[in-house]
Every structure is written in C-alpha cells, then in structure tokens.
Design an enzyme around this catalytic site. Structure first.
Site, PDB file in Angstrom:
ATOM      1  N   ARG A  72       0.837  -1.197   0.000  1.00 40.70           N
ATOM      2  CA  ARG A  72       0.000   0.000   0.000  1.00 40.70           C
ATOM      3  C   ARG A  72       0.874   1.249   0.000  1.00 40.70           C
ATOM      4  O   ARG A  72       1.914   1.286   0.631  1.00 40.70           O
ATOM      5  CB  ARG A  72      -0.911   0.019   1.232  1.00 40.70           C
ATOM      6  CG  ARG A  72      -2.124  -0.893   1.121  1.00 40.70           C
ATOM      7  CD  ARG A  72      -3.009  -0.818   2.340  1.00 40.70           C
ATOM      8  NE  ARG A  72      -2.338  -1.368   3.510  1.00 40.70           N
ATOM      9  CZ  ARG A  72      -1.720  -0.666   4.430  1.00 40.70           C
ATOM     10  NH1 ARG A  72      -1.718   0.653   4.377  1.00 40.70           N
ATOM     11  NH2 ARG A  72      -1.124  -1.261   5.442  1.00 40.70           N
ATOM     12  N   TYR A 200      -1.696  -3.372  -6.871  1.00 42.39           N
ATOM     13  CA  TYR A 200      -1.430  -4.067  -5.608  1.00 42.39           C
ATOM     14  C   TYR A 200      -2.707  -4.190  -4.753  1.00 42.39           C
ATOM     15  O   TYR A 200      -3.421  -3.199  -4.539  1.00 42.39           O
ATOM     16  CB  TYR A 200      -0.332  -3.360  -4.793  1.00 42.39           C
ATOM     17  CG  TYR A 200      -0.286  -3.947  -3.399  1.00 42.39           C
ATOM     18  CD1 TYR A 200       0.217  -5.232  -3.197  1.00 42.39           C
ATOM     19  CD2 TYR A 200      -0.835  -3.282  -2.305  1.00 42.39           C
ATOM     20  CE1 TYR A 200       0.186  -5.828  -1.951  1.00 42.39           C
ATOM     21  CE2 TYR A 200      -0.867  -3.864  -1.042  1.00 42.39           C
ATOM     22  CZ  TYR A 200      -0.351  -5.141  -0.872  1.00 42.39           C
ATOM     23  OH  TYR A 200      -0.405  -5.735   0.363  1.00 42.39           O
ATOM     24  N   LYS A 209      -9.675  -2.665   2.169  1.00 46.49           N
ATOM     25  CA  LYS A 209      -9.359  -1.523   3.039  1.00 46.49           C
ATOM     26  C   LYS A 209     -10.186  -0.289   2.671  1.00 46.49           C
ATOM     27  O   LYS A 209     -10.625   0.446   3.557  1.00 46.49           O
ATOM     28  CB  LYS A 209      -7.874  -1.191   2.962  1.00 46.49           C
ATOM     29  CG  LYS A 209      -6.966  -2.354   3.287  1.00 46.49           C
ATOM     30  CD  LYS A 209      -7.112  -2.802   4.713  1.00 46.49           C
ATOM     31  CE  LYS A 209      -6.394  -4.115   4.893  1.00 46.49           C
ATOM     32  NZ  LYS A 209      -5.746  -4.314   6.148  1.00 46.49           N
ATOM     33  N   HIS A 229      -9.840  -2.834  12.004  1.00 43.36           N
ATOM     34  CA  HIS A 229      -8.770  -3.668  11.424  1.00 43.36           C
ATOM     35  C   HIS A 229      -8.462  -4.790  12.426  1.00 43.36           C
ATOM     36  O   HIS A 229      -7.435  -4.761  13.098  1.00 43.36           O
ATOM     37  CB  HIS A 229      -7.543  -2.772  11.198  1.00 43.36           C
ATOM     38  CG  HIS A 229      -6.450  -3.393  10.387  1.00 43.36           C
ATOM     39  ND1 HIS A 229      -5.142  -2.993  10.483  1.00 43.36           N
ATOM     40  CD2 HIS A 229      -6.459  -4.378   9.449  1.00 43.36           C
ATOM     41  CE1 HIS A 229      -4.393  -3.696   9.638  1.00 43.36           C
ATOM     42  NE2 HIS A 229      -5.164  -4.538   9.014  1.00 43.36           N
ATOM     43  N   SER A 251      -0.652  -3.857  10.301  1.00 41.19           N
ATOM     44  CA  SER A 251      -0.376  -4.710   9.144  1.00 41.19           C
ATOM     45  C   SER A 251       0.893  -5.538   9.365  1.00 41.19           C
ATOM     46  O   SER A 251       1.904  -5.017   9.835  1.00 41.19           O
ATOM     47  CB  SER A 251      -0.206  -3.841   7.905  1.00 41.19           C
ATOM     48  OG  SER A 251      -1.374  -3.076   7.716  1.00 41.19           O
ATOM     49  N   CYS A 253       1.497  -7.848  11.549  1.00 41.56           N
ATOM     50  CA  CYS A 253       1.876  -7.993  12.949  1.00 41.56           C
ATOM     51  C   CYS A 253       1.173  -9.165  13.619  1.00 41.56           C
ATOM     52  O   CYS A 253       1.073  -9.235  14.845  1.00 41.56           O
ATOM     53  CB  CYS A 253       1.615  -6.702  13.717  1.00 41.56           C
ATOM     54  SG  CYS A 253       2.786  -5.407  13.290  1.00 41.56           S
ATOM     55  N   ASP A 280      -8.717 -10.089   9.249  1.00 39.78           N
ATOM     56  CA  ASP A 280      -8.272  -8.731   8.932  1.00 39.78           C
ATOM     57  C   ASP A 280      -9.272  -7.627   9.283  1.00 39.78           C
ATOM     58  O   ASP A 280      -8.871  -6.550   9.676  1.00 39.78           O
ATOM     59  CB  ASP A 280      -7.927  -8.648   7.440  1.00 39.78           C
ATOM     60  CG  ASP A 280      -7.035  -7.468   7.094  1.00 39.78           C
ATOM     61  OD1 ASP A 280      -6.029  -7.268   7.801  1.00 39.78           O
ATOM     62  OD2 ASP A 280      -7.341  -6.745   6.123  1.00 39.78           O
ATOM     63  N   ARG A 378       2.017 -12.136  -1.109  1.00 40.28           N
ATOM     64  CA  ARG A 378       0.758 -12.533  -0.465  1.00 40.28           C
ATOM     65  C   ARG A 378       0.092 -13.681  -1.207  1.00 40.28           C
ATOM     66  O   ARG A 378       0.431 -13.997  -2.342  1.00 40.28           O
ATOM     67  CB  ARG A 378      -0.204 -11.337  -0.430  1.00 40.28           C
ATOM     68  CG  ARG A 378       0.374 -10.143   0.335  1.00 40.28           C
ATOM     69  CD  ARG A 378      -0.613  -9.504   1.248  1.00 40.28           C
ATOM     70  NE  ARG A 378       0.035  -8.575   2.174  1.00 40.28           N
ATOM     71  CZ  ARG A 378      -0.396  -8.346   3.407  1.00 40.28           C
ATOM     72  NH1 ARG A 378      -1.458  -8.958   3.876  1.00 40.28           N
ATOM     73  NH2 ARG A 378       0.215  -7.491   4.192  1.00 40.28           N
TER      74      ARG A 378
HETATM   75  P1  GTP Z   1      -2.011  -7.884   7.413  1.00 40.93           P
HETATM   76  O1  GTP Z   1      -2.572  -8.895   6.486  1.00 40.93           O
HETATM   77  O2  GTP Z   1      -0.930  -7.061   6.761  1.00 40.93           O
HETATM   78  O3  GTP Z   1      -3.033  -6.996   8.051  1.00 40.93           O
HETATM   79  O4  GTP Z   1      -1.165  -8.641   8.550  1.00 40.93           O
HETATM   80  P2  GTP Z   1      -1.457  -9.643   9.758  1.00 40.93           P
HETATM   81  O5  GTP Z   1      -1.624  -8.858  11.009  1.00 40.93           O
HETATM   82  O6  GTP Z   1      -2.522 -10.603   9.410  1.00 40.93           O
HETATM   83  O7  GTP Z   1      -0.036 -10.375   9.890  1.00 40.93           O
HETATM   84  P3  GTP Z   1       0.388 -11.910   9.807  1.00 40.93           P
HETATM   85  O8  GTP Z   1      -0.369 -12.780  10.761  1.00 40.93           O
HETATM   86  O9  GTP Z   1       0.360 -12.316   8.388  1.00 40.93           O
HETATM   87  O10 GTP Z   1       1.900 -11.869  10.321  1.00 40.93           O
HETATM   88  C1  GTP Z   1       2.902 -11.163   9.675  1.00 40.93           C
HETATM   89  C2  GTP Z   1       4.273 -11.660  10.077  1.00 40.93           C
HETATM   90  O11 GTP Z   1       4.424 -11.751  11.485  1.00 40.93           O
HETATM   91  C3  GTP Z   1       4.545 -13.055   9.510  1.00 40.93           C
HETATM   92  O12 GTP Z   1       5.825 -13.066   8.948  1.00 40.93           O
HETATM   93  C4  GTP Z   1       4.473 -13.942  10.715  1.00 40.93           C
HETATM   94  O13 GTP Z   1       5.302 -15.066  10.590  1.00 40.93           O
HETATM   95  C5  GTP Z   1       4.889 -13.035  11.872  1.00 40.93           C
HETATM   96  N1  GTP Z   1       4.234 -13.447  13.144  1.00 40.93           N
HETATM   97  C6  GTP Z   1       2.925 -13.717  13.319  1.00 40.93           C
HETATM   98  N2  GTP Z   1       2.665 -14.107  14.604  1.00 40.93           N
HETATM   99  C7  GTP Z   1       3.846 -14.057  15.249  1.00 40.93           C
HETATM  100  C8  GTP Z   1       4.227 -14.344  16.607  1.00 40.93           C
HETATM  101  O14 GTP Z   1       3.440 -14.701  17.464  1.00 40.93           O
HETATM  102  N3  GTP Z   1       5.546 -14.166  16.912  1.00 40.93           N
HETATM  103  C9  GTP Z   1       6.458 -13.755  15.979  1.00 40.93           C
HETATM  104  N4  GTP Z   1       7.722 -13.604  16.363  1.00 40.93           N
HETATM  105  N5  GTP Z   1       6.130 -13.490  14.688  1.00 40.93           N
HETATM  106  C10 GTP Z   1       4.842 -13.629  14.330  1.00 40.93           C
HETATM  107  C1  SPV Z   2      -2.648  -4.708   5.329  1.00 39.23           C
HETATM  108  O1  SPV Z   2      -1.704  -4.091   4.803  1.00 39.23           O
HETATM  109  O2  SPV Z   2      -3.058  -4.426   6.475  1.00 39.23           O
HETATM  110  C2  SPV Z   2      -3.280  -5.825   4.616  1.00 39.23           C
HETATM  111  C3  SPV Z   2      -2.891  -6.083   3.236  1.00 39.23           C
HETATM  112  O3  SPV Z   2      -4.126  -6.493   5.177  1.00 39.23           O
HETATM  113  S1  SPV Z   2      -3.664  -4.977   2.127  1.00 39.23           S
HETATM  114  O4  SPV Z   2      -4.980  -5.521   1.796  1.00 39.23           O
HETATM  115  O5  SPV Z   2      -2.829  -4.952   0.941  1.00 39.23           O
HETATM  116  O6  SPV Z   2      -3.795  -3.682   2.707  1.00 39.23           O
HETATM  117 MN    MN Z   3      -4.585  -5.739   7.203  1.00 42.18          MN
END
Ligand code: GTP
Ligand code: SPV
Ligand code: MN
Length: 593
Positions: A72, A200, A209, A229, A251, A253, A280, A378
């Site tokens: 983004r 993207y 979003k 979110h 994002s 996290c 999400d 992704r």
């Molecule tokens: P968006 O789709 O961008 O909104 O992100 P999200 O919050 O769904 O993030 P996601 O769960 O995909 O995690 C992103 C990154 O954080 C990945 O590389 C995971 O491996 C890492 N991660 C997730 N949970 C943990 C955790 O409990 N500990 C650690 N160290 N890393 C984590």
């Molecule tokens: C984020 O960035 O928080 C996402 C991926 O969940 S996107 O839909 O590209 O914003």
């Molecule tokens: Mn997100």
C-alpha cells in the site's frame, strides 16, 4: 424486464465511468464458475497470471506486480471531504473537486483497448442488514479473480441494489501502473472510491481496506457501529463452550497467524480448539443484549506469505493448497511456489518475484541479499478452504465478543500482556498503540510509529472523532468486552524474540478469557493488570527462568519517556481530542510518578 430507478442509476454511473475511461467493451461479472474459468484462461493467455502445478496446486495461479507496486502507498492515499478538518491530522486530504479533476485527467481514456469489468459485490452475507454492497469497475482480470475470492459476487447482489439502491461506487484502472500518477481516493460524502495506476491488493481490491475500513468507518460513525482492522476468532474451551475475541494488530503484525492458531503441544491435553471467523476486518455493533457482536465482511484471506510454514501456521498451509492466487512469490522449477520462511529446504534455483532467475545467496549491486519472494508477497485464498473456518461465518448476527485485544510490534516497553482498567482506559490503550513499520506499506521499515487501534492508515475520518466514537460505544454497552494489550515481539539485547509466539500465544489468550470470566489472578501496575508468573499456564514450554518476569516487566523510566511521545501525538489533534483521553494521560502520568 424493465430496469427500476435503482438499476437505472447504477447503469447511468457505469456509463459515466465508461465515457471517462473509454473501454472497448463492458463485461458484467456474474459470479459463476464458467465465467471465472473463462477469465482465468484469458488472463493466462495475456500473461497477467500463470498456472501453477495443476497436480500439486490445483486451481492455483501466480501473479507478479511491477516492482514499485508491491505494498500500500499511504502517501498516495487520500480522504476527500469538503472540509479538511473531517479528514483529521492523520490522513492525507484533498478537496473532492480537486481530486475528481486530478484523477479524472488520469482516468481519461485509461481503458482504451481494454475491457471494463463490472463487479457487483457484497461485504458480509448477501441480504444481511449488517452487510454493505459495492460495485467495482476495473480493467484488471487479476482484480476480478481476487474479488471473486475476497467478496460475494453476482446476481444476488444486483437484486440487493435493485431493492435498496445504495452501493459504494468503486472505480479502478491499472492505467499504466505509473507510481507518479498513482492515486487512491476516498469520497465518503459521495460513497465513492477512485483508484488508479496500481495493481497491488490493498490499493485495488476496493472492497477491502477502501470500502470495509475507510468508507465503512464513516458509515459506522453515522450509524453507531465500529469498522475495525481486527481478526475475529473463537476459542473453544475444554467444556465445548466457545468464547470469541477480536484483536487489532497493525499490518503484518500477526492477525492472520493468531486467528488460526493450533494449540501448542504443552496445552494439547486441555482440549482447546480455535475457530477462525476473520483475519483482517471486523464490523462490530451493539446488539439487544448490550454486548458487542462482530462479523467478518470478507470471504477470503489476503495473507502475508513470508514466514508462513507448517510450523508457524499449519492451518494456512492447508488453506492455500488449492484455488489460491499467489502474488510476488518465488516460482520453483516444478511449478510450485516458495518464499522466505517457507517449509523445507531453500530451493536451489527458481524464478524470483520479479521474474528473474534466482538462486540462494544472490546479491544486488550494493551487496544486499536478493530475496526470492517479495517481503510483502501474499496469497489470496477462500475462507471455505480453511480447516478452522467457523460455522458461524454465514450467520448474519456474527459472534459475541468477550475481549478486545490491541497489540503491536515493539522490541521494548510493552509487556507480553496487560489488561486495561476499564473501557475508557482501554480506549486510551488503543489510541496510544505504536508499532514498528513493516513491509505491508511503503516507507522506512522498523521505525516505531503511532498506529491507534491499528487504524492509522484505515480510519476514513478525523481520528479525534473516532476516539470519541469509541468512548460513546462504551457508554452504550451494558456488557462491554474487556480490553487488553499484547506484544509478541519484545526482544532481548541481541534482538532475539523473548516470546516463542504463534501457537504458544494460546497461553496468553487463556489468561485473557479467564480474566473475562473472573477466574485468573493478576497484579495491578501503573499501566494496568498483568499476570503474575503463576497466572499463565506454562506447561510443557521450555522457558528460561526469569524470562517471563522480564517479558512482564514494566520499566517506569521507559514508560515516562513514552508519555512524551503520546503527548506529542495527542497535541496533533488540538481541540478534536476527547478530554477523556487527556484525563487518562494525566492519570497514567500520576501512576508512573
Ligand atoms: P495484514 O494482512 O498485513 O493486516 O497482517 P497480519 O496482522 O494478518 O499479519 P500476519 O499474521 O500475516 O503476520 C505477519 C508476520 O508476522 C509473519 O511473517 C508472521 O510469521 C509473523 N508473526 C505472526 N505471529 C507471530 C508471533 O506470534 N511471533 C512472531 N515472532 N512473529 C509472528
Ligand atoms: C494490510 O496491509 O493491512 C493488509 C494487506 O491487510 S492490504 O490488503 O494490501 O492492505
Ligand atoms: Mn490488514
């Protein structure tokens, strides 16, 4: 049959957009399997997507974006309201007049020689009073195929428009994918979104979003609900009872990972089971029982690939085995895919996310390691593929929320978990969240920035009003969820994560639920309640002695420094910041003295 007034309005808007973009042809997306198959073929023929190994990854495709279009672009994202004040200090603002003019010039003729697809979609179950309808016009089949996974598309949606008339007008053109002419514009006063020159996900899947957060947050303010979110998950307790929690992490996290966690070995005997409702976005409203109820408006996951493997997220690895679109990952010689932190050995060779031959250890002209997959690569997969998908996904009423969890990526300061003192303090905890920037948005990685409620890039109006709205919702809830804060990302001096995370996070969720049911212990600290060492079940986890107390420790000096940052942030809102938050600030300062 003759069109009624609502359908006439829809068609008039489509004509207006077609006159502007000048496509050769207009094709309506009907949500049928046959049409989807035809579009896949066409898109493969044009090179926009590529078939993956049909045996190992049936129904799966690979897509590559242009290199400067991988995340983004918040600096090119605008809230376009008559008054600048309504966008607030955290959003980019443009007047609607200027925005329509500026983008209109870019949209002009942008679809020449192309087809314009009309995608009628519903966020949330079709026909539910909690769902919202949109229509996206786009010149990208990739967008169509993704929208077919992420939203509910087709004839039934048109019937909703015919009946009620209301829908969000979403116009997208990839145009020339030129970052210098890229604009992501939101017009909450016109229920309209314009996105141009990007391909993207977060910029172009306009139901996500743009509609479900930026536009929906405006509607939620007016209509008295919350568009957030947040992931939504059900935690089935050993006695079969399911409790639901919603969690807001910025994002990349950890939302996706938490939403589908597998109980860790050490807690297996207890018999917990996780049900995924969403990863999400959560739309939450107050029901007649005075509790907060949530639905996930999406039908699919648009998840982060790097780091996803059978150990960190086995549920997702099963989910993305079929009918999945991969974006910007590495292509292996056998027609399957790979990314950094995936299962098994690093492949000896492949084609990287930019379409270049790749092998491990390759470096660029600055000596920097070249990754096979983009850090923000992704996958798009239907929730129906997910083994932990909740049976309540289709329920119009959603699920009742027992706890709200805020969290960020912070190497220091924030302890593993703490509980706020009450709703108002919880809103303060959410409003003062901060996190390190990740690859999900363009910008300097790792920099700590304020990201209130993980909504900094997604709140479509003045965040001062948003905090006020949260406070008001709390006043109306007779049975409010308790509010917590977690941090899985605290590190030691060498930068190593102190907490194992992933499945082990269930130990923290258990304490959170026990707090909601008033059965767990805690100690009161200046920032809120934290578990005592024995309050977390650490059975079977080989955890160094003292590490837990380090994770739970609160450094008053560091927190007093944090107050400075909070003060600066709050001052940016001037008179628009609710006085209750200043009051919470003063009280925290007092407790830290
Ligand atoms: P968006 O789709 O961008 O909104 O992100 P999200 O919050 O769904 O993030 P996601 O769960 O995909 O995690 C992103 C990154 O954080 C990945 O590389 C995971 O491996 C890492 N991660 C997730 N949970 C943990 C955790 O409990 N500990 C650690 N160290 N890393 C984590
Ligand atoms: C984020 O960035 O928080 C996402 C991926 O969940 S996107 O839909 O590209 O914003
Ligand atoms: Mn997100």
């Amino acid at each position: 049959m003759q069109d009624n007034e609502n359908m006439k309005k829809l068609k008039a808007w489509i004509k207006e957009c077609a006159d502007l973009c000048q496509p050769d042809e207009i094709v309506w997306i009907d949500g049928t399997e046959e049409q989807k198959k035809r579009l896949e073929k066409e898109s493969v023929r044009s090179g926009e997507i590529m078939h993956l190994n049909k045996k190992k990854l049936p129904g799966c495709f690979l897509h590559r974006t242009v290199p400067n279009d991988v995340a983004r672009t918040e600096h090119l994202t605008f809230i376009c309201t008559k008054n600048k004040r309504d966008a607030g200090p955290t959003n980019n603002w443009m007047s609607p007049q200027e925005a329509y003019k500026k983008a209109g010039d870019i949209f002009k003729g942008s679809m020449k020689g192309r087809i314009m697809y009309v995608i009628p979609f519903s966020m949330g179950p079709v026909g539910s009073e909690f769902s919202k309808i949109g229509v996206e016009l786009t010149d990208s089949i990739y967008v169509v195929l993704n929208m077919l996974i992420m939203t509910k598309v087709g004839q039934l949606v048109l019937e909703q428009i015919e009946k009620h008339g209301e829908f969000t007008k979403c116009l997208h053109s990839k145009a020339e994918l030129d970052i210098n002419k890229r604009l992501i514009l939101h017009f909450p006063e016109d229920n309209t979104i314009w996105s141009v020159n990007s391909g993207y996900g977060g910029n172009v899947l306009l139901g996500k979003k743009c509609l479900s957060l930026r536009i929906a947050s405006n509607q939620a303010l007016k209509e008295g609900w919350l568009a957030e979110h947040m992931l939504i998950m059900g935690i089935e307790e050993p006695n079969g009872h399911v409790e639901y929690v919603a969690a807001a992490f910025p994002s990349a996290c950890g939302k996706t990972n938490l939403a589908m966690l597998i109980p860790p070995q050490g807690l297996k005997k207890k018999g917990y089971r996780i049900w995924t409702v969403g990863d999400d976005i959560a739309w939450m409203r107050i029901d007649t029982d005075g509790s907060l109820w949530a639905i996930n408006p999406e039908s699919g996951f648009f998840g982060v690939a790097p780091g996803t493997n059978s150990k960190s997220n086995p549920t997702m690895m099963k989910t993305i085995k079929k009918n999945t679109i991969f974006t910007n990952v590495l292509l292996k010689p056998d027609g399957t895919v790979w990314w950094e932190g995936c299962d098994g050995k690093v492949p000896e060779k492949g084609i990287d996310w930019q379409g270049r031959p790749w092998k491990p250890g390759l470096t660029d002209e600055n000596g920097k390691l070249i990754t096979g997959a983009n850090p923000n690569s992704r996958f798009t997969a239907p929730i129906s593929n997910c083994p932990s998908a909740s049976f309540r996904l289709q329920h119009h009423h959603g699920v009742p929320i027992s706890a709200i969890i805020f969290g960020g990526r912070r190497a220091s300061l924030a302890p593993l978990v703490y509980e706020s003192l009450n709703w108002q303090h919880g809103v303060f905890v959410g409003a003062t969240m901060a996190s390190e920037r990740t690859a999900a948005q363009v910008g300097k990685q790792g920099e700590v920035r304020r990201d209130p409620m993980a909504m900094l890039p997604f709140c479509g109006y003045n965040m001062g009003d948003y905090f006020k709205h949260w406070l008001n919702i709390g006043k109306k809830l007779t049975n409010p969820p308790r509010i917590f804060h977690v941090n899985w990302f605290r590190t030691d001096k060498k930068g190593k994560f102190l907490w194992p995370g992933y499945g082990e996070n269930l130990r923290v969720l258990e304490w959170i639920l026990d707090r909601c049911n008033r059965t767990a212990g805690a100690v009161k600290t200046p920032i809120g309640f934290v578990p005592k060492v024995n309050d977390l079940d650490m059975t079977g986890l080989d955890f160094p002695k003292g590490a837990l107390s380090k994770l739970a420790s609160i450094d008053k000096k560091e927190w007093r420094q944090e107050l400075e940052g909070i003060k600066d942030f709050f001052e940016g809102f001037g008179n628009d910041l609710p006085k209750e938050l200043w009051q919470e600030y003063e009280e925290l300062a007092k407790r830290l003295r």
